[in-house]
Write a protein that holds these residues in place. Structure first.
Motif, PDB file in Angstrom:
ATOM      1  N   ALA A  16       0.752  -1.376   0.393  1.00  0.00           N
ATOM      2  CA  ALA A  16       0.016  -0.281   0.157  1.00  0.00           C
ATOM      3  C   ALA A  16       0.918   1.365  -0.219  1.00  0.00           C
ATOM      4  O   ALA A  16       0.417   2.165  -0.778  1.00  0.00           O
ATOM      5  CB  ALA A  16      -0.647  -0.355   1.555  1.00  0.00           C
ATOM      6  N   GLN A  17       1.890   1.278   0.628  1.00  0.00           N
ATOM      7  CA  GLN A  17       2.764   2.490   0.427  1.00  0.00           C
ATOM      8  C   GLN A  17       3.505   2.302  -0.148  1.00  0.00           C
ATOM      9  O   GLN A  17       3.655   3.777  -0.919  1.00  0.00           O
ATOM     10  CB  GLN A  17       4.014   2.258   1.633  1.00  0.00           C
ATOM     11  N   LYS A  18       3.972   1.457  -1.297  1.00  0.00           N
ATOM     12  CA  LYS A  18       4.963   1.711  -2.545  1.00  0.00           C
ATOM     13  C   LYS A  18       4.317   2.140  -2.893  1.00  0.00           C
ATOM     14  O   LYS A  18       4.167   2.814  -4.482  1.00  0.00           O
ATOM     15  CB  LYS A  18       5.107   0.238  -2.411  1.00  0.00           C
ATOM     16  N   ASN A  30      12.838  11.323  -5.816  1.00  0.00           N
ATOM     17  CA  ASN A  30      11.907   9.944  -5.956  1.00  0.00           C
ATOM     18  C   ASN A  30      12.008   8.951  -5.941  1.00  0.00           C
ATOM     19  O   ASN A  30      13.740   8.762  -6.090  1.00  0.00           O
ATOM     20  CB  ASN A  30      11.426  10.331  -8.080  1.00  0.00           C
ATOM     21  N   ILE A  31      12.041   7.871  -5.974  1.00  0.00           N
ATOM     22  CA  ILE A  31      11.869   6.069  -5.760  1.00  0.00           C
ATOM     23  C   ILE A  31      12.366   5.704  -7.617  1.00  0.00           C
ATOM     24  O   ILE A  31      10.915   5.700  -7.793  1.00  0.00           O
ATOM     25  CB  ILE A  31      11.272   5.781  -4.759  1.00  0.00           C
ATOM     26  N   PRO A  32      13.250   5.116  -7.708  1.00  0.00           N
ATOM     27  CA  PRO A  32      12.667   4.406  -9.386  1.00  0.00           C
ATOM     28  C   PRO A  32      11.847   2.723  -9.014  1.00  0.00           C
ATOM     29  O   PRO A  32      12.184   2.315  -8.229  1.00  0.00           O
ATOM     30  CB  PRO A  32      13.930   4.188  -9.335  1.00  0.00           C
ATOM     31  N   THR A  33      11.473   2.326  -9.708  1.00  0.00           N
ATOM     32  CA  THR A  33      10.261   1.434  -9.612  1.00  0.00           C
ATOM     33  C   THR A  33      11.523   0.815 -10.269  1.00  0.00           C
ATOM     34  O   THR A  33      10.418  -1.157 -10.234  1.00  0.00           O
ATOM     35  CB  THR A  33       9.214   1.531 -10.340  1.00  0.00           C
ATOM     36  N   ASN A  34      12.148   0.389 -10.582  1.00  0.00           N
ATOM     37  CA  ASN A  34      12.938  -0.091 -12.609  1.00  0.00           C
ATOM     38  C   ASN A  34      13.915  -0.443 -11.387  1.00  0.00           C
ATOM     39  O   ASN A  34      15.239  -1.188 -12.471  1.00  0.00           O
ATOM     40  CB  ASN A  34      13.377   0.379 -13.492  1.00  0.00           C
ATOM     41  N   ARG A  38      15.734  -5.883  -3.973  1.00  0.00           N
ATOM     42  CA  ARG A  38      16.705  -6.897  -2.202  1.00  0.00           C
ATOM     43  C   ARG A  38      17.880  -5.593  -2.906  1.00  0.00           C
ATOM     44  O   ARG A  38      18.557  -6.030  -1.749  1.00  0.00           O
ATOM     45  CB  ARG A  38      16.546  -8.096  -2.981  1.00  0.00           C
ATOM     46  N   THR A  39      18.840  -5.157  -3.603  1.00  0.00           N
ATOM     47  CA  THR A  39      20.271  -4.874  -3.681  1.00  0.00           C
ATOM     48  C   THR A  39      19.973  -3.182  -3.490  1.00  0.00           C
ATOM     49  O   THR A  39      21.114  -3.044  -3.277  1.00  0.00           O
ATOM     50  CB  THR A  39      20.778  -5.572  -4.270  1.00  0.00           C
ATOM     51  N   HIS A  40      19.319  -2.752  -4.705  1.00  0.00           N
ATOM     52  CA  HIS A  40      20.288  -1.174  -4.942  1.00  0.00           C
ATOM     53  C   HIS A  40      19.996  -0.583  -3.937  1.00  0.00           C
ATOM     54  O   HIS A  40      18.760  -0.302  -3.474  1.00  0.00           O
ATOM     55  CB  HIS A  40      18.672  -1.065  -6.054  1.00  0.00           C
ATOM     56  N   PRO A  41      20.943   0.483  -4.140  1.00  0.00           N
ATOM     57  CA  PRO A  41      20.823   1.521  -2.653  1.00  0.00           C
ATOM     58  C   PRO A  41      19.374   2.313  -2.894  1.00  0.00           C
ATOM     59  O   PRO A  41      18.617   3.117  -1.645  1.00  0.00           O
ATOM     60  CB  PRO A  41      21.822   2.277  -2.962  1.00  0.00           C
ATOM     61  N   LEU A  42      19.007   2.424  -3.882  1.00  0.00           N
ATOM     62  CA  LEU A  42      17.881   3.865  -4.184  1.00  0.00           C
ATOM     63  C   LEU A  42      16.527   3.115  -4.226  1.00  0.00           C
ATOM     64  O   LEU A  42      16.042   3.710  -4.545  1.00  0.00           O
ATOM     65  CB  LEU A  42      18.139   4.167  -5.740  1.00  0.00           C
ATOM     66  N   ALA A  43      16.683   1.550  -4.127  1.00  0.00           N
ATOM     67  CA  ALA A  43      14.961   0.631  -4.150  1.00  0.00           C
ATOM     68  C   ALA A  43      14.193   1.088  -2.730  1.00  0.00           C
ATOM     69  O   ALA A  43      14.793   1.956  -1.663  1.00  0.00           O
ATOM     70  CB  ALA A  43      15.892  -0.691  -3.698  1.00  0.00           C
ATOM     71  N   PHE A  44      13.433   0.734  -3.043  1.00  0.00           N
ATOM     72  CA  PHE A  44      12.102   1.431  -2.263  1.00  0.00           C
ATOM     73  C   PHE A  44      11.904   0.375  -1.177  1.00  0.00           C
ATOM     74  O   PHE A  44      12.034  -0.863  -0.940  1.00  0.00           O
ATOM     75  CB  PHE A  44      10.628   0.802  -2.727  1.00  0.00           C
ATOM     76  N   THR A  45      11.797   1.183   0.759  1.00  0.00           N
ATOM     77  CA  THR A  45      11.911   0.317   1.366  1.00  0.00           C
ATOM     78  C   THR A  45      10.708   1.047   2.492  1.00  0.00           C
ATOM     79  O   THR A  45      10.104   2.458   2.129  1.00  0.00           O
ATOM     80  CB  THR A  45      12.923   0.289   2.379  1.00  0.00           C
ATOM     81  N   LEU A  46      10.370   0.084   3.365  1.00  0.00           N
ATOM     82  CA  LEU A  46       9.382   0.710   4.235  1.00  0.00           C
ATOM     83  C   LEU A  46      10.365   1.485   5.315  1.00  0.00           C
ATOM     84  O   LEU A  46      10.721   0.551   6.132  1.00  0.00           O
ATOM     85  CB  LEU A  46       8.452  -0.327   4.514  1.00  0.00           C
ATOM     86  N   ASP A  47       9.951   2.576   5.905  1.00  0.00           N
ATOM     87  CA  ASP A  47      10.648   2.904   7.112  1.00  0.00           C
ATOM     88  C   ASP A  47       9.383   3.152   8.118  1.00  0.00           C
ATOM     89  O   ASP A  47       8.431   4.277   8.274  1.00  0.00           O
ATOM     90  CB  ASP A  47      11.464   4.309   6.843  1.00  0.00           C
ATOM     91  N   ASP A  60       1.373   0.476  11.604  1.00  0.00           N
ATOM     92  CA  ASP A  60       0.364   1.303  11.770  1.00  0.00           C
ATOM     93  C   ASP A  60       0.508   1.957  10.734  1.00  0.00           C
ATOM     94  O   ASP A  60       2.039   2.377  10.703  1.00  0.00           O
ATOM     95  CB  ASP A  60       0.761   1.918  13.145  1.00  0.00           C
ATOM     96  N   PRO A  61      -0.347   2.376   9.836  1.00  0.00           N
ATOM     97  CA  PRO A  61       0.103   3.074   8.605  1.00  0.00           C
ATOM     98  C   PRO A  61      -0.068   4.079   8.629  1.00  0.00           C
ATOM     99  O   PRO A  61       1.826   5.053   8.227  1.00  0.00           O
ATOM    100  CB  PRO A  61      -1.682   2.762   7.583  1.00  0.00           C
ATOM    101  N   ALA A  62       0.262   4.926   9.804  1.00  0.00           N
ATOM    102  CA  ALA A  62       0.432   6.351  10.218  1.00  0.00           C
ATOM    103  C   ALA A  62       2.100   6.787  10.785  1.00  0.00           C
ATOM    104  O   ALA A  62       2.652   7.933  10.333  1.00  0.00           O
ATOM    105  CB  ALA A  62      -0.495   6.884  11.286  1.00  0.00           C
ATOM    106  N   ASN A  63       2.530   5.565  10.592  1.00  0.00           N
ATOM    107  CA  ASN A  63       4.234   5.254  11.285  1.00  0.00           C
ATOM    108  C   ASN A  63       4.643   4.687   9.689  1.00  0.00           C
ATOM    109  O   ASN A  63       6.092   5.094   9.788  1.00  0.00           O
ATOM    110  CB  ASN A  63       4.421   4.848  12.350  1.00  0.00           C
ATOM    111  N   ALA A  64       4.167   4.626   9.117  1.00  0.00           N
ATOM    112  CA  ALA A  64       4.949   3.948   7.606  1.00  0.00           C
ATOM    113  C   ALA A  64       4.966   4.982   7.078  1.00  0.00           C
ATOM    114  O   ALA A  64       4.528   6.561   6.728  1.00  0.00           O
ATOM    115  CB  ALA A  64       3.995   3.162   6.613  1.00  0.00           C
ATOM    116  N   ARG A  65       6.505   5.317   6.266  1.00  0.00           N
ATOM    117  CA  ARG A  65       6.984   5.838   5.710  1.00  0.00           C
ATOM    118  C   ARG A  65       7.653   5.501   3.917  1.00  0.00           C
ATOM    119  O   ARG A  65       8.622   4.964   4.424  1.00  0.00           O
ATOM    120  CB  ARG A  65       7.892   7.079   5.970  1.00  0.00           C
ATOM    121  N   SER A  66       8.165   6.015   2.682  1.00  0.00           N
ATOM    122  CA  SER A  66       8.353   5.745   1.519  1.00  0.00           C
ATOM    123  C   SER A  66       9.956   6.330   1.692  1.00  0.00           C
ATOM    124  O   SER A  66       9.756   7.520   2.230  1.00  0.00           O
ATOM    125  CB  SER A  66       7.712   5.876   0.653  1.00  0.00           C
ATOM    126  N   ALA A  67      10.730   4.758   2.091  1.00  0.00           N
ATOM    127  CA  ALA A  67      12.694   6.054   1.812  1.00  0.00           C
ATOM    128  C   ALA A  67      13.290   4.628   0.907  1.00  0.00           C
ATOM    129  O   ALA A  67      12.821   3.640   0.168  1.00  0.00           O
ATOM    130  CB  ALA A  67      13.172   5.740   3.195  1.00  0.00           C
TER     131      ALA A  67
END
Length: 93
Positions: A16-18, A30-34, A38-47, A60-67
């Motif tokens: 949902a966050q992604k 921006n966070i690239p989607t391509n 699992r390994t790329h430093p610019l990949a999406f992670t949930l912070d 808690d979705p209120a605590n979730a952030r894209s990073a």
């Protein structure tokens, strides 16, 4: 708690966050989607705005952030706003 990160509620929260397509809340870029997630430093992670080690809620979705993976790792469990880099404005051409 590590087992719950593989659970369905956590995977749903990550998806949902992604799907929001938001920029990295840490650096503002921006966070690239391509890239390999699992390994790329610019990949999406949930912070988590409030780190789990400081009592933040994992699901808690209120605590979730894209990073970016590297921004999330560099931040560690710090919470002080003065430690967050300034968000960069777009270039003036």
């Amino acid at each position: 708690m590590a087992g719950i990160r593989n659970g369905r509620p956590y995977r749903r929260l990550v998806a949902a966050q992604k799907a929001l397509g938001l920029p990295c809340w840490w650096c503002g870029h921006n966070i690239p989607t391509n890239v390999d997630g699992r390994t790329h430093p610019l990949a999406f992670t949930l912070d988590h705005e409030v780190p789990l080690s400081k009592g933040g809620s994992l699901l808690d979705p209120a605590n979730a952030r894209s990073a970016h993976r590297r921004c999330n790792s560099a931040r560690g469990n710090r919470t002080a706003p003065q430690l967050q880099p300034q968000r960069r404005a777009s270039r003036n051409w």
